[in-house]
Design a protein around this motif. Structure first.
Motif, PDB file in Angstrom:
ATOM      1  N   SER A  33       0.809  -1.223   0.000  1.00 37.60           N
ATOM      2  CA  SER A  33       0.000   0.000   0.000  1.00 37.60           C
ATOM      3  C   SER A  33       0.837   1.265   0.000  1.00 37.60           C
ATOM      4  O   SER A  33       0.500   2.224  -0.681  1.00 37.60           O
ATOM      5  CB  SER A  33      -0.961   0.002   1.183  1.00 37.60           C
ATOM      6  OG  SER A  33      -0.245   0.060   2.389  1.00 37.60           O
ATOM      7  N   PRO A  40      -5.646  -0.199  -0.911  1.00 39.10           N
ATOM      8  CA  PRO A  40      -6.298  -1.372  -0.329  1.00 39.10           C
ATOM      9  C   PRO A  40      -7.819  -1.253  -0.432  1.00 39.10           C
ATOM     10  O   PRO A  40      -8.372  -0.204  -0.164  1.00 39.10           O
ATOM     11  CB  PRO A  40      -5.880  -1.345   1.145  1.00 39.10           C
ATOM     12  CG  PRO A  40      -4.939  -0.203   1.306  1.00 39.10           C
ATOM     13  CD  PRO A  40      -5.092   0.689   0.122  1.00 39.10           C
ATOM     14  N   CYS A  44      -9.623  -5.836   2.013  1.00 35.44           N
ATOM     15  CA  CYS A  44      -8.226  -5.823   2.466  1.00 35.44           C
ATOM     16  C   CYS A  44      -8.136  -5.154   3.827  1.00 35.44           C
ATOM     17  O   CYS A  44      -7.413  -5.604   4.708  1.00 35.44           O
ATOM     18  CB  CYS A  44      -7.349  -5.054   1.481  1.00 35.44           C
ATOM     19  SG  CYS A  44      -7.381  -5.740  -0.164  1.00 35.44           S
ATOM     20  N   TRP A  45      -8.916  -4.078   4.000  1.00 38.07           N
ATOM     21  CA  TRP A  45      -8.882  -3.363   5.277  1.00 38.07           C
ATOM     22  C   TRP A  45      -9.388  -4.246   6.412  1.00 38.07           C
ATOM     23  O   TRP A  45      -8.813  -4.248   7.495  1.00 38.07           O
ATOM     24  CB  TRP A  45      -9.692  -2.067   5.202  1.00 38.07           C
ATOM     25  CG  TRP A  45      -8.827  -0.945   4.735  1.00 38.07           C
ATOM     26  CD1 TRP A  45      -8.926  -0.281   3.544  1.00 38.07           C
ATOM     27  CD2 TRP A  45      -7.709  -0.376   5.413  1.00 38.07           C
ATOM     28  NE1 TRP A  45      -7.926   0.663   3.445  1.00 38.07           N
ATOM     29  CE2 TRP A  45      -7.170   0.632   4.577  1.00 38.07           C
ATOM     30  CE3 TRP A  45      -7.087  -0.615   6.648  1.00 38.07           C
ATOM     31  CZ2 TRP A  45      -6.050   1.393   4.933  1.00 38.07           C
ATOM     32  CZ3 TRP A  45      -5.976   0.150   6.992  1.00 38.07           C
ATOM     33  CH2 TRP A  45      -5.477   1.138   6.142  1.00 38.07           C
ATOM     34  N   TYR A  46     -10.443  -5.018   6.173  1.00 34.92           N
ATOM     35  CA  TYR A  46     -10.936  -5.901   7.232  1.00 34.92           C
ATOM     36  C   TYR A  46      -9.863  -6.908   7.632  1.00 34.92           C
ATOM     37  O   TYR A  46      -9.667  -7.194   8.815  1.00 34.92           O
ATOM     38  CB  TYR A  46     -12.205  -6.638   6.774  1.00 34.92           C
ATOM     39  CG  TYR A  46     -13.406  -5.725   6.601  1.00 34.92           C
ATOM     40  CD1 TYR A  46     -13.481  -4.523   7.307  1.00 34.92           C
ATOM     41  CD2 TYR A  46     -14.434  -6.048   5.737  1.00 34.92           C
ATOM     42  CE1 TYR A  46     -14.571  -3.675   7.147  1.00 34.92           C
ATOM     43  CE2 TYR A  46     -15.527  -5.203   5.572  1.00 34.92           C
ATOM     44  CZ  TYR A  46     -15.583  -4.015   6.280  1.00 34.92           C
ATOM     45  OH  TYR A  46     -16.658  -3.175   6.109  1.00 34.92           O
ATOM     46  N   ARG A  48      -6.653  -6.454   7.301  1.00 31.34           N
ATOM     47  CA  ARG A  48      -5.583  -5.716   7.980  1.00 31.34           C
ATOM     48  C   ARG A  48      -5.955  -5.442   9.433  1.00 31.34           C
ATOM     49  O   ARG A  48      -5.104  -5.483  10.318  1.00 31.34           O
ATOM     50  CB  ARG A  48      -5.347  -4.382   7.274  1.00 31.34           C
ATOM     51  CG  ARG A  48      -4.760  -4.557   5.905  1.00 31.34           C
ATOM     52  CD  ARG A  48      -4.752  -3.261   5.149  1.00 31.34           C
ATOM     53  NE  ARG A  48      -3.467  -3.118   4.478  1.00 31.34           N
ATOM     54  CZ  ARG A  48      -2.858  -1.962   4.253  1.00 31.34           C
ATOM     55  NH1 ARG A  48      -3.410  -0.847   4.635  1.00 31.34           N
ATOM     56  NH2 ARG A  48      -1.699  -1.926   3.671  1.00 31.34           N
TER      57      ARG A  48
END
Lengths: 145, 217
Positions: A33, A40, A44-46, A48
């Motif tokens: 990123s 993202p 992807c954030w979940y 992360r």
């Protein structure tokens, strides 16, 4: 006494390997990123959110070696694994994209990397979460036995 | 002992990350300056709006968006550098309309170009940007309140905005932005070298190092 020391050492090593994997995955994720500037997506954030705290949680568990850390990290790892599984299925087209939650901003199926023709970012995440869960599970069994 | 191992591993990871990052950025910069030599049209298309002398040896290629606040903030800064080095810097504007609906403003700008009021219109847009491009409450139509002051023929502007060539031009710029890995605006290339760390000082350093290289001899 010596026996239990050895056990405790082995447990520490397993947890350390797990931490190492979590840290490497985090570094890789930030590399994608911030350095390669891939935006993202929501999924992807979940993942992360589940992955990044593990660096500190497992790290704290290692400093003052505390077996109980497994209990607190497994839920995060499982949540991350489920999201990664969903993301991988979405990405590979097994789940059709029309039902995916992120229609605005970055698409969750936009392909960024394709190592050796089949390894994708969601797949790396799934692989990483699977190994984390496996290691944590081994540790859990060793301490509850 | 164990904690020492943990500390060492952390350090190795952090420094390893920094090392790989700088290696990657250097490689990207090399790739892009190679492209500037071999494939200059990716940076400057025939349709691109430019400012400054054709004899200038330092080209600043800026990928911008009329609705981007940072682009507006950088515009006077770049003009300052150009006045401080007359005839030596040429600015090339490319579009990377990443904001929602930014194509609309690019279209206005390109239509204004046909009346030779490009820079005046861009200035007026940048100055009034906060009225029509607020992130929480974008009101694209309000941009029209600020256009007559530029002295544009509004009827002709509306007619020119329908030109399909503008759509093609935007698509070309967006494709080039993708090729050059521009994901944020403004994205700068100075003689093909990408601005690696974003900031006023960093851009100035890059421009001046290119100026020194080009005009030393």
């Amino acid at each position: 006494m010596a026996q239990s020391d050895k056990r405790s050492n082995a447990n520490w090593t397993i947890l350390f390997l797990c931490w190492l994997l979590v840290s490497l995955s985090t570094a890789g994720s930030i590399f994608f990123s911030s350095v390669m500037e891939f935006a993202p997506c929501v999924l992807c954030w979940y993942q992360r959110i589940c992955l990044f705290p593990l660096v500190l949680i497992l790290g704290a568990g290692l400093v003052s070696f505390d077996n109980q850390v497994v209990k607190y990290s497994l839920p995060l790892a499982v949540a991350g694994w489920l999201t990664a599984l969903y993301h991988t299925l979405l990405y590979s087209g097994i789940i059709p994209e029309s039902i995916q939650p992120c229609s605005q901003g970055v698409s969750c199926t936009e392909e960024y990397i394709d190592l050796f023709g089949f390894i994708t970012i969601p797949m790396l995440s799934l692989l990483s979460f699977s190994t984390i869960i496996a290691l944590l599970h081994i540790l859990l069994r060793r301490i509850t036995r | 002992m164990k904690n020492a191992l943990l500390a060492i591993a952390s350090l190795v990871l952090i420094f390893g990350f920094m090392f790989v990052s700088s290696w990657y950025k250097d490689r990207q910069a090399e790739k892009s300056s190679f492209m500037a030599k071999e494939n200059a049209t990716t940076f400057v298309r025939k349709h691109s709006q430019t400012l400054g002398s054709d004899d200038a040896k330092v080209y600043i290629v800026e990928f911008m968006d009329p609705a981007c606040e940072t682009c507006a903030a950088f515009a006077p800064f770049i003009k300052q550098m150009m006045t401080a080095n007359p005839g030596k810097i040429k600015l090339v504007l490319r579009y990377a309309p990443f904001h929602d609906g930014a194509d609309y403003f690019v279209t206005i700008l390109e239509a204004a170009k046909k009346q030779e009021k490009y820079w005046e219109t861009l200035d007026a847009m940048f100055q009034s940007q906060s009225y029509w491009a607020s992130h929480s409450n974008p009101q694209p139509q309000r941009v029209w309140e600020f256009l007559p002051q530029v002295g544009l023929d509004m009827e002709r502007l509306k007619q020119d905005m329908k030109d399909p060539a503008i759509t093609a031009l935007i698509a070309q710029d967006v494709a080039d932005a993708k090729t050059l890995n521009v994901r944020k605006t403004p994205g700068y290339f100075v003689n093909g070298k990408p601005l690696q760390e974003f900031g006023y000082q960093q851009l100035q350093d890059l421009v001046y190092s290119e100026l020194r290289e080009a005009y030393q001899k």
